[in-house]
Design a protein around this motif. Structure first.
Motif, PDB file in Angstrom:
ATOM      1  N   SER A  85      -0.437   1.283  11.877  1.00 18.28           N
ATOM      2  CA  SER A  85      -1.310   0.152  11.031  1.00 18.28           C
ATOM      3  C   SER A  85      -2.129  -0.506  12.127  1.00 18.28           C
ATOM      4  CB  SER A  85      -0.184  -0.707  10.460  1.00 18.28           C
ATOM      5  OG  SER A  85       0.706   0.088   9.738  1.00 18.28           O
ATOM      6  N   GLY A 145      -0.650   1.283   2.942  1.00 13.64           N
ATOM      7  CA  GLY A 145      -0.780  -0.104   2.287  1.00 13.64           C
ATOM      8  C   GLY A 145      -0.735  -1.375   3.189  1.00 13.64           C
ATOM      9  N   ARG A 148      -4.473  -1.309   5.018  1.00 13.85           N
ATOM     10  CA  ARG A 148      -5.322  -1.710   3.982  1.00 13.85           C
ATOM     11  C   ARG A 148      -5.375  -3.048   3.663  1.00 13.85           C
ATOM     12  NH1 ARG A 148      -8.185   2.273   0.787  1.00 13.85           N
ATOM     13  NH2 ARG A 148      -9.555   1.188  -0.826  1.00 13.85           N
ATOM     14  N   PHE A 149      -4.365  -3.640   3.718  1.00 14.29           N
ATOM     15  CA  PHE A 149      -3.958  -5.145   3.105  1.00 14.29           C
ATOM     16  C   PHE A 149      -4.645  -5.998   4.248  1.00 14.29           C
ATOM     17  CE2 PHE A 149      -1.397  -8.913   3.047  1.00 14.29           C
ATOM     18  CZ  PHE A 149      -1.707  -9.444   1.610  1.00 14.29           C
ATOM     19  N   ASP A 180      -5.429  -3.610  -4.339  1.00 14.62           N
ATOM     20  CA  ASP A 180      -6.191  -2.756  -3.786  1.00 14.62           C
ATOM     21  C   ASP A 180      -5.339  -1.867  -2.932  1.00 14.62           C
ATOM     22  OD1 ASP A 180      -8.820  -1.314  -2.865  1.00 14.62           O
ATOM     23  OD2 ASP A 180      -8.304  -2.382  -1.144  1.00 14.62           O
ATOM     24  N   SER A 181      -4.391  -2.605  -1.889  1.00 13.39           N
ATOM     25  CA  SER A 181      -3.532  -1.922  -1.065  1.00 13.39           C
ATOM     26  C   SER A 181      -2.636  -1.060  -1.774  1.00 13.39           C
ATOM     27  CB  SER A 181      -3.022  -2.921   0.054  1.00 13.39           C
ATOM     28  OG  SER A 181      -3.872  -3.517   0.429  1.00 13.39           O
ATOM     29  N   ILE A 241       4.368  -5.515   1.941  1.00 12.15           N
ATOM     30  CA  ILE A 241       3.332  -6.274   1.947  1.00 12.15           C
ATOM     31  C   ILE A 241       3.844  -7.853   1.815  1.00 12.15           C
ATOM     32  CG2 ILE A 241       1.066  -7.043   0.914  1.00 12.15           C
ATOM     33  CD1 ILE A 241       0.577  -4.164   0.500  1.00 12.15           C
TER      34      ILE A 241
END
Lengths: 260, 203
Positions: A85, A145, A148-149, A180-181, A241
């Motif tokens: 990530s 996740g 993307r976040f 969205d994530s 998240i």
């Protein structure tokens, strides 16, 4: 009845298709040969070691050793997640660790006790392979996740800041990025569940059939494991998240710049 | 209402402004002019906690701007950013969501009414997505949100840059009549009205 053993010589034959792949990759200047060779070597070595220590783990079958082994797997998974990530290890390690540990423990213990119905919840035969499968599948979704976040907020920082002024709440300003994530992280498993059996036979089921289980037993295991992979991915992504937000933002609700 | 005391703002090591002192009374209107890129927008961002203040203090009302008061301060300020950075969603859903988050009920502008007339909107606006709007429509939508939120302090960054002359005149007249404390960054001549608002020359 067990699976037909593969001789070491036969296993070497499994490498033969690498030769045309390496040749094509070289001719097409894909610059992949080094990565291919390293990945294949790592896969073989890592699985070789797994074969050795799983033999002893199954032989000893000590609950605390099994638990320790799974904890170690979670730590390694955390490292892989944060590396992939591109998030700072020291900042996010606690958040990712607990976001994996909590759903993992609940799902795995529930699976062993209620679904399979074994008394020894930490029995190596179930605890380690099923735990490994759950963790392995959770890994990819948390990577998607989290990356993307944070990349989404970084990319659309002005939209996030503007939302902060309009919504009066950090959580509400983060909600579209969060949504969205989670969707991006969960979509692959949803697609996988929707096509399983039609497009591909899953590895666990194939393994069980090769190991001598009747297909219906293998299928019941597969249905249960797919459901629990979905559960652990869903909760793993959401918790990772949510837990990470505290470390990712400064007291003025701004995305910290030194977390990448 | 707004007090800026000995403010210093910097980007990396380059100082944008040092020793800035400014006081804006309740209901007062202030036009901030100056060269592009000189840090005027950064000042607005600093007042919203988006930009670090190297030295000095910002007071909004009686509250000094700090991590404890920032959310309270943001609740008092309506900020119209230069590009009106709204999330891409259908406009009606977006505005309803903003009103709901601010606990504002029965303020939905509907399809006709004074606000729709002022901003020259037809009901069709509520069926479109933010990214499909022109710059002027987006600016007017941003202003509509400001009128609906009805917050006491307005920070407007180039609020009329994408509007036609008639609309510029209409909107600026309306804003200058509001009982709000308004700070405007603009290069538009429509705001050059010394009898209606003070001018602060930046830099």
């Amino acid at each position: 009845m067990g699976a037909q053993d593969i001789s070491w010589f036969s296993l070497v034959w499994a490498l033969c298709f690498l030769i045309p792949i390496l040749w094509i990759s070289f001719k097409l200047e894909l610059a992949l040969n080094r990565a291919i060779l390293i990945s294949v070597a790592r896969m073989a070595l890592q699985l070789g070691f797994v074969g050795i220590y799983l033999k002893y783990l199954f032989l000893w079958n000590l609950p605390w050793v099994n638990a320790l082994y799974v904890l170690l797997m979670i730590c390694v998974a955390c490292g892989s997640i944060l590396k992939a990530s591109q998030l700072k290890f020291t900042v996010f390690l606690p958040a990712v660790f607990f976001s994996m540990l909590i759903p993992f423990c609940i799902c795995l213990l529930f699976f062993n006790r209620v679904i399979i119905g074994i008394d020894n919840l930490l029995d190596a035969k179930y605890f380690i392979p099923i735990g490994g499968m759950l963790l392995g599948n959770c890994l990819q979704s948390i990577i998607i996740g989290l990356s993307r976040f944070y990349s989404g907020i970084k990319k659309e920082e002005k939209v996030y800041q503007y939302a902060l002024t309009l919504y009066q709440s950090r959580l509400l300003a983060l909600k579209p990025f969060f949504k969205d994530s989670v969707i991006a992280a969960i979509n692959p498993i949803l697609a996988s569940m929707a096509t399983i059996g039609l497009v591909a036979l899953p590895g666990m089921m194939t393994g069980q059939i090769l190991g001598g289980s009747v297909p219906m037993v293998a299928i019941k295991y597969q249905i249960a494991i797919m459901l629990f992979i979905f559960y652990i991915q869903f909760f793993g992504v959401i918790l990772s998240i949510l837990f990470s937000i505290r470390s990712g933002f400064d007291p003025f609700d701004m995305l910290k710049q030194d977390i990448f | 209402m707004i007090q800026l005391q000995d403010i210093q703002l910097s980007v990396n090591t380059k100082a944008l402004v040092t020793g800035l002192n400014l006081e804006v009374a309740k209901g007062e209107k202030l036009l901030i002019t100056g060269e592009s890129g000189s840090g005027k927008t950064s000042l607005f961002k600093a007042m919203l906690g988006f930009f670090p203040v190297q030295a000095g203090q910002i007071l909004i009302g009686t509250e000094p701007l700090n991590p404890k008061t920032i959310r309270l301060i943001r609740q008092k300020i309506f900020y119209l950013s230069q590009d009106v950075d709204l999330r891409n969603d259908r406009t009606d859903l977006l505005v309803q969501e903003i009103l709901l988050a601010n606990h504002i009920e029965n303020e939905w502008p509907g399809t006709t009414g004074p606000l729709m007339d002022l901003l020259n909107f037809t009901p069709e606006i509520w069926t479109r997505h933010v990214h499909d709007l022109s710059g002027g429509e987006r600016q007017r939508l941003g202003l509509m949100i400001g009128f609906l939120l009805d917050r006491p302090i307005w920070l407007l960054d180039e609020p009329t840059s994408a509007l036609d002359d008639t609309m510029k005149q209409k909107i600026s007249d309306h804003i200058l009549k509001l009982d709000k404390t308004v700070l405007i960054i603009s290069h538009d001549s429509v705001w050059q009205r010394p009898e209606r608002l003070k001018t602060y020359r930046w830099g």
